[in-house]
Scaffold this active site. Structure first.
Site, PDB file in Angstrom:
ATOM      1  N   LYS A   1     -28.630 -23.192  -4.401  1.00 57.40           N
ATOM      2  CA  LYS A   1     -29.454 -22.459  -5.361  1.00 57.40           C
ATOM      3  C   LYS A   1     -28.678 -21.275  -5.948  1.00 57.40           C
ATOM      4  O   LYS A   1     -27.926 -20.620  -5.226  1.00 57.40           O
ATOM      5  CB  LYS A   1     -30.688 -21.952  -4.594  1.00 57.40           C
ATOM      6  CG  LYS A   1     -31.780 -21.374  -5.426  1.00 57.40           C
ATOM      7  CD  LYS A   1     -32.892 -20.792  -4.548  1.00 57.40           C
ATOM      8  CE  LYS A   1     -32.528 -19.444  -3.966  1.00 57.40           C
ATOM      9  NZ  LYS A   1     -33.644 -18.613  -3.531  1.00 57.40           N
TER      10      LYS A   1
ATOM     11  N   LYS B   1     -32.412 -17.499   6.382  1.00 55.48           N
ATOM     12  CA  LYS B   1     -32.047 -16.080   6.321  1.00 55.48           C
ATOM     13  C   LYS B   1     -31.707 -15.510   7.684  1.00 55.48           C
ATOM     14  O   LYS B   1     -30.828 -14.657   7.808  1.00 55.48           O
ATOM     15  CB  LYS B   1     -33.166 -15.252   5.679  1.00 55.48           C
ATOM     16  CG  LYS B   1     -33.204 -15.343   4.173  1.00 55.48           C
ATOM     17  CD  LYS B   1     -33.952 -14.142   3.629  1.00 55.48           C
ATOM     18  CE  LYS B   1     -33.895 -14.049   2.120  1.00 55.48           C
ATOM     19  NZ  LYS B   1     -34.580 -12.846   1.630  1.00 55.48           N
TER      20      LYS B   1
ATOM     21  N   LYS C   1     -29.051 -14.194  -5.989  1.00 55.36           N
ATOM     22  CA  LYS C   1     -28.447 -12.865  -6.102  1.00 55.36           C
ATOM     23  C   LYS C   1     -27.683 -12.498  -4.845  1.00 55.36           C
ATOM     24  O   LYS C   1     -26.876 -11.576  -4.853  1.00 55.36           O
ATOM     25  CB  LYS C   1     -29.479 -11.797  -6.470  1.00 55.36           C
ATOM     26  CG  LYS C   1     -30.765 -11.800  -5.705  1.00 55.36           C
ATOM     27  CD  LYS C   1     -31.766 -10.860  -6.410  1.00 55.36           C
ATOM     28  CE  LYS C   1     -33.196 -11.177  -6.069  1.00 55.36           C
ATOM     29  NZ  LYS C   1     -34.181 -10.696  -7.010  1.00 55.36           N
TER      30      LYS C   1
HETATM   31  P1  AMP Z   1     -36.496 -13.556  -5.418  1.00 58.03           P
HETATM   32  O1  AMP Z   1     -35.338 -13.082  -6.220  1.00 58.03           O
HETATM   33  O2  AMP Z   1     -36.098 -14.320  -4.204  1.00 58.03           O
HETATM   34  O3  AMP Z   1     -37.511 -12.493  -5.158  1.00 58.03           O
HETATM   35  O4  AMP Z   1     -37.223 -14.625  -6.330  1.00 58.03           O
HETATM   36  C1  AMP Z   1     -38.127 -14.272  -7.361  1.00 58.03           C
HETATM   37  C2  AMP Z   1     -38.627 -15.490  -8.102  1.00 58.03           C
HETATM   38  O5  AMP Z   1     -37.522 -16.162  -8.733  1.00 58.03           O
HETATM   39  C3  AMP Z   1     -39.283 -16.541  -7.200  1.00 58.03           C
HETATM   40  O6  AMP Z   1     -40.386 -17.112  -7.890  1.00 58.03           O
HETATM   41  C4  AMP Z   1     -38.201 -17.565  -6.989  1.00 58.03           C
HETATM   42  O7  AMP Z   1     -38.710 -18.840  -6.731  1.00 58.03           O
HETATM   43  C5  AMP Z   1     -37.499 -17.521  -8.345  1.00 58.03           C
HETATM   44  N1  AMP Z   1     -36.096 -17.939  -8.219  1.00 58.03           N
HETATM   45  C6  AMP Z   1     -35.114 -17.304  -7.523  1.00 58.03           C
HETATM   46  N2  AMP Z   1     -33.954 -17.975  -7.618  1.00 58.03           N
HETATM   47  C7  AMP Z   1     -34.208 -19.066  -8.401  1.00 58.03           C
HETATM   48  C8  AMP Z   1     -33.423 -20.167  -8.864  1.00 58.03           C
HETATM   49  N3  AMP Z   1     -32.133 -20.266  -8.557  1.00 58.03           N
HETATM   50  N4  AMP Z   1     -34.018 -21.090  -9.639  1.00 58.03           N
HETATM   51  C9  AMP Z   1     -35.332 -21.001  -9.976  1.00 58.03           C
HETATM   52  N5  AMP Z   1     -36.133 -19.996  -9.558  1.00 58.03           N
HETATM   53  C10 AMP Z   1     -35.592 -19.036  -8.784  1.00 58.03           C
END
Ligand code: AMP
Ligand code: TRP
Length: 346
Positions: free
Chosen positions: A207, A124, A210
């Site tokens: 990955k 990041k 968003k």
């Molecule tokens: P975040 O949007 O970064 O706050 O992620 C929230 C949750 O979603 C966390 O537990 C991440 O590990 C999971 N997560 C985000 N992107 C993915 C993805 N592409 N595949 C699986 N889990 C995800």
């Protein structure tokens, strides 16, 4: 010095997890995190605490109005996906100031070297680390505080959070060791299922995120039926037919990703999906995947839209959740201050 090593079984079984309100929810968030939060809530053996981590979101710039909107939309997403505010504690992080208070203590426990090793920090912050916020660097200490302020024992997350959870364990171990008391539990990461790492639809080595500049790389929980179908139709694949056995997915990241997504949405093992689709072309598999995705996601996005019409109700749910969260967090913070040597008023 108390020699006993804490195992999580000595603490009440409590689940904590968080999602950042830093944009819309993706299919990766849903399959990797939220769907599993719902399963753990419904399983009944845990107390479940779920949080919109707005303090984490501002470690990179967020427009204030968009942040407020994204926090409410995320709350609507949690409820639409099946989190029941009467069964789980659902709230936004900044309404429970104990998170930030414990994070300060953990900033003084964690070491610079630990933070410097975090791959998410390196990704990041990129090449210009000098210009990244101090909050982005300290982010994992706040995450450890989110979890440990509830003495949570289990944390369901996607694969990308594994390193942060290891750091959470290190913080708990060092705190317990430095102060000679077994106070914080050694948390268990729960990284399970076929969708712990949902990949981009445009590039099977990245990955689904968003923050990817290409909207075609992800399915958003707010995408309509046509958009979902179009994104799946255009998803990158290879020219071969699907294999009948899991070994046949080796070296085929895009095929593996679409099969994993199908498996997680259908709640069927990968082997079963391949038994049905082995030997078939993507031109036959993709419409089946679209249909399944729409069947599972459309009711959620419709319910999200309905809930978003009443932001007063969403705010009420969040502040009620924060009260419940603070009822657990306040005594744990007080005891922590006490252990550290702070004088408190009572
Ligand atoms: P975040 O949007 O970064 O706050 O992620 C929230 C949750 O979603 C966390 O537990 C991440 O590990 C999971 N997560 C985000 N992107 C993915 C993805 N592409 N595949 C699986 N889990 C995800
Ligand atoms: N860092 C997590 C992410 O980006 C979000 C998060 C913050 C979290 N605090 C947490 C996840 C505590 C689990 C537990 O996905």
């Amino acid at each position: 010095m108390n020699e006993a090593v804490h195992t999580s079984s000595e603490f009440a079984q409590r689940v904590f997890s968080g999602i950042q309100p830093s944009g819309g929810l993706t299919l990766g968030n849903y399959l990797g995190a939220m769907k599993r939060f719902v399963d753990m809530q419904n399983e009944g053996s845990f107390e479940t605490v779920y949080c919109m981590v707005d303090l984490h979101a501002i470690t990179v710039w967020q427009d204030p109005e968009k942040l407020r909107h994204a926090t409410r939309e995320l709350c609507a997403g949690f409820i639409a996906a099946g989190i029941d505010p009467n069964q789980s504690i659902l709230f936004n992080q900044s309404q429970a100031p104990e998170h930030a208070q414990l994070a300060w203590i953990f900033n003084c426990v964690a070491r610079m070297g630990w933070m410097q090793r975090m791959t998410q920090w390196k990704d990041k912050a990129g090449k210009n680390q000098q210009n990244a916020s101090l909050g982005l660097f300290a982010y994992p200490a706040l995450m450890a505080a989110d979890i440990l302020i509830y003495h949570a024992t289990h944390v369901p997350v996607g694969e990308d959070q594994k390193q942060h959870l290891e750091l959470t364990r290190d913080v708990a171990i060092k705190f317990n060791h430095d102060y000679g008391i077994d106070f914080f539990p050694i948390t268990e990461p729960v990284i399970e299922g076929t969708a712990t790492r949902v990949m981009s639809l445009r590039d099977g080595s990245k990955k689904m995120s968003k923050s990817d500049p290409s909207d075609a790389s992800r399915i958003n929980m707010t995408d309509d039926t046509d958009t979902i179908a179009k994104k799946i139709r255009k998803a990158k694949t290879d020219p071969d037919a699907l294999p009948s056995e899991e070994q046949g997915l080796e070296g085929r990241p895009e095929a593996r990703n679409l099969i994993n997504i199908y498996s997680a949405l259908a709640e069927q093992p990968v082997g079963t999906v391949l038994r049905d689709f082995g030997g078939k072309q993507f031109s036959e598999f993709k419409p089946a995947l679209s249909e399944l995705a729409v069947e599972k996601l459309a009711p959620i996005s419709m319910e999200m839209a309905r809930l978003m019409l009443d932001s007063v109700e969403i705010d009420r749910i969040l502040s009620h959740g924060a009260e419940q969260a603070r009822a657990i967090a306040t005594p744990i913070l007080k005891k922590t201050y006490d252990i550290v040597g702070m004088i408190s008023s009572n």
